[in-house]
Design a protein around this motif. Structure first.
Motif, PDB file in Angstrom:
ATOM      1  N   MET A   1       0.859  -1.162   0.000  1.00 46.32           N
ATOM      2  CA  MET A   1       0.000   0.000   0.000  1.00 46.32           C
ATOM      3  C   MET A   1       0.907   1.228   0.000  1.00 46.32           C
ATOM      4  O   MET A   1       1.849   1.299   0.773  1.00 46.32           O
ATOM      5  CB  MET A   1      -0.907  -0.016   1.238  1.00 46.32           C
ATOM      6  N   THR A   2       0.566   2.176  -0.835  1.00 45.70           N
ATOM      7  CA  THR A   2       1.344   3.414  -0.877  1.00 45.70           C
ATOM      8  C   THR A   2       0.851   4.363   0.213  1.00 45.70           C
ATOM      9  O   THR A   2      -0.256   4.204   0.745  1.00 45.70           O
ATOM     10  CB  THR A   2       1.198   4.100  -2.243  1.00 45.70           C
ATOM     11  N   ARG A   3       1.667   5.336   0.534  1.00 48.96           N
ATOM     12  CA  ARG A   3       1.260   6.327   1.539  1.00 48.96           C
ATOM     13  C   ARG A   3       0.008   7.100   1.095  1.00 48.96           C
ATOM     14  O   ARG A   3      -0.887   7.298   1.909  1.00 48.96           O
ATOM     15  CB  ARG A   3       2.418   7.253   1.875  1.00 48.96           C
ATOM     16  N   PRO A   4      -0.096   7.512  -0.168  1.00 46.84           N
ATOM     17  CA  PRO A   4      -1.343   8.171  -0.594  1.00 46.84           C
ATOM     18  C   PRO A   4      -2.574   7.265  -0.450  1.00 46.84           C
ATOM     19  O   PRO A   4      -3.653   7.736  -0.082  1.00 46.84           O
ATOM     20  CB  PRO A   4      -1.084   8.522  -2.058  1.00 46.84           C
ATOM     21  N   GLU A   5      -2.411   5.967  -0.716  1.00 48.08           N
ATOM     22  CA  GLU A   5      -3.529   5.038  -0.526  1.00 48.08           C
ATOM     23  C   GLU A   5      -3.912   4.969   0.951  1.00 48.08           C
ATOM     24  O   GLU A   5      -5.100   4.948   1.286  1.00 48.08           O
ATOM     25  CB  GLU A   5      -3.156   3.635  -1.022  1.00 48.08           C
ATOM     26  N   PHE A   6      -2.900   4.933   1.805  1.00 43.37           N
ATOM     27  CA  PHE A   6      -3.179   4.913   3.242  1.00 43.37           C
ATOM     28  C   PHE A   6      -3.886   6.190   3.676  1.00 43.37           C
ATOM     29  O   PHE A   6      -4.858   6.150   4.422  1.00 43.37           O
ATOM     30  CB  PHE A   6      -1.888   4.722   4.040  1.00 43.37           C
ATOM     31  N   GLU A   7      -3.384   7.322   3.208  1.00 44.58           N
ATOM     32  CA  GLU A   7      -4.006   8.609   3.558  1.00 44.58           C
ATOM     33  C   GLU A   7      -5.470   8.642   3.128  1.00 44.58           C
ATOM     34  O   GLU A   7      -6.305   9.232   3.824  1.00 44.58           O
ATOM     35  CB  GLU A   7      -3.239   9.758   2.915  1.00 44.58           C
ATOM     36  N   HIS A   8      -5.761   8.001   2.016  1.00 43.55           N
ATOM     37  CA  HIS A   8      -7.133   7.974   1.502  1.00 43.55           C
ATOM     38  C   HIS A   8      -8.091   7.230   2.439  1.00 43.55           C
ATOM     39  O   HIS A   8      -9.255   7.621   2.588  1.00 43.55           O
ATOM     40  CB  HIS A   8      -7.141   7.343   0.107  1.00 43.55           C
ATOM     41  N   ILE A   9      -7.612   6.178   3.088  1.00 41.79           N
ATOM     42  CA  ILE A   9      -8.486   5.388   3.958  1.00 41.79           C
ATOM     43  C   ILE A   9      -8.257   5.673   5.452  1.00 41.79           C
ATOM     44  O   ILE A   9      -8.949   5.111   6.295  1.00 41.79           O
ATOM     45  CB  ILE A   9      -8.327   3.878   3.687  1.00 41.79           C
ATOM     46  N   ALA A  10      -7.308   6.538   5.760  1.00 38.16           N
ATOM     47  CA  ALA A  10      -6.930   6.775   7.163  1.00 38.16           C
ATOM     48  C   ALA A  10      -8.098   7.261   8.020  1.00 38.16           C
ATOM     49  O   ALA A  10      -8.266   6.801   9.154  1.00 38.16           O
ATOM     50  CB  ALA A  10      -5.768   7.761   7.242  1.00 38.16           C
ATOM     51  N   ALA A  11      -8.902   8.168   7.534  1.00 36.81           N
ATOM     52  CA  ALA A  11     -10.021   8.698   8.332  1.00 36.81           C
ATOM     53  C   ALA A  11     -11.013   7.580   8.672  1.00 36.81           C
ATOM     54  O   ALA A  11     -11.499   7.502   9.807  1.00 36.81           O
ATOM     55  CB  ALA A  11     -10.719   9.826   7.591  1.00 36.81           C
ATOM     56  N   GLN A  12     -11.289   6.725   7.705  1.00 32.93           N
ATOM     57  CA  GLN A  12     -12.203   5.600   7.933  1.00 32.93           C
ATOM     58  C   GLN A  12     -11.598   4.631   8.950  1.00 32.93           C
ATOM     59  O   GLN A  12     -12.279   4.168   9.868  1.00 32.93           O
ATOM     60  CB  GLN A  12     -12.474   4.891   6.614  1.00 32.93           C
TER      61      GLN A  12
END
Length: 86
Positions: A1-12
């Protein structure tokens, strides 16, 4: 998982992890501490997370482990204070 992908789901993920902390501790302060620690650990490890796996399940598992670690630390601190006061 890339950091941008993680950032995308981090709030959830954060909301799910916070619920784990609230269920475990029953207090917002301790739950927030566990959530913060969990999110930091996931962030550090995110590039090794396989996106094909259930990331939410991993987050819950990490959150539970963080809760137990925080609880144990609190208990050690209580025992130390009790020993000092006696």
């Amino acid at each position: 998982m890339t950091r941008p992908e993680f950032e995308h789901i981090a709030a959830q993920l954060r909301q799910r992890v916070l619920k784990v902390g609230l269920d475990f501790f029953g207090t917002k302060e301790d739950a927030e501490d566990a959530t913060q620690e969990t999110m930091v650990q996931l962030w550090r490890y995110c590039e090794h997370i396989d996106v094909e796996r259930n990331v939410e399940a991993l987050a819950v598992k990490v959150a539970k482990n963080c809760c137990v670690s925080i609880y144990r630390k609190q208990q050690r601190q209580k025992r130390k204070r009790a020993a000092i006061n006696n």
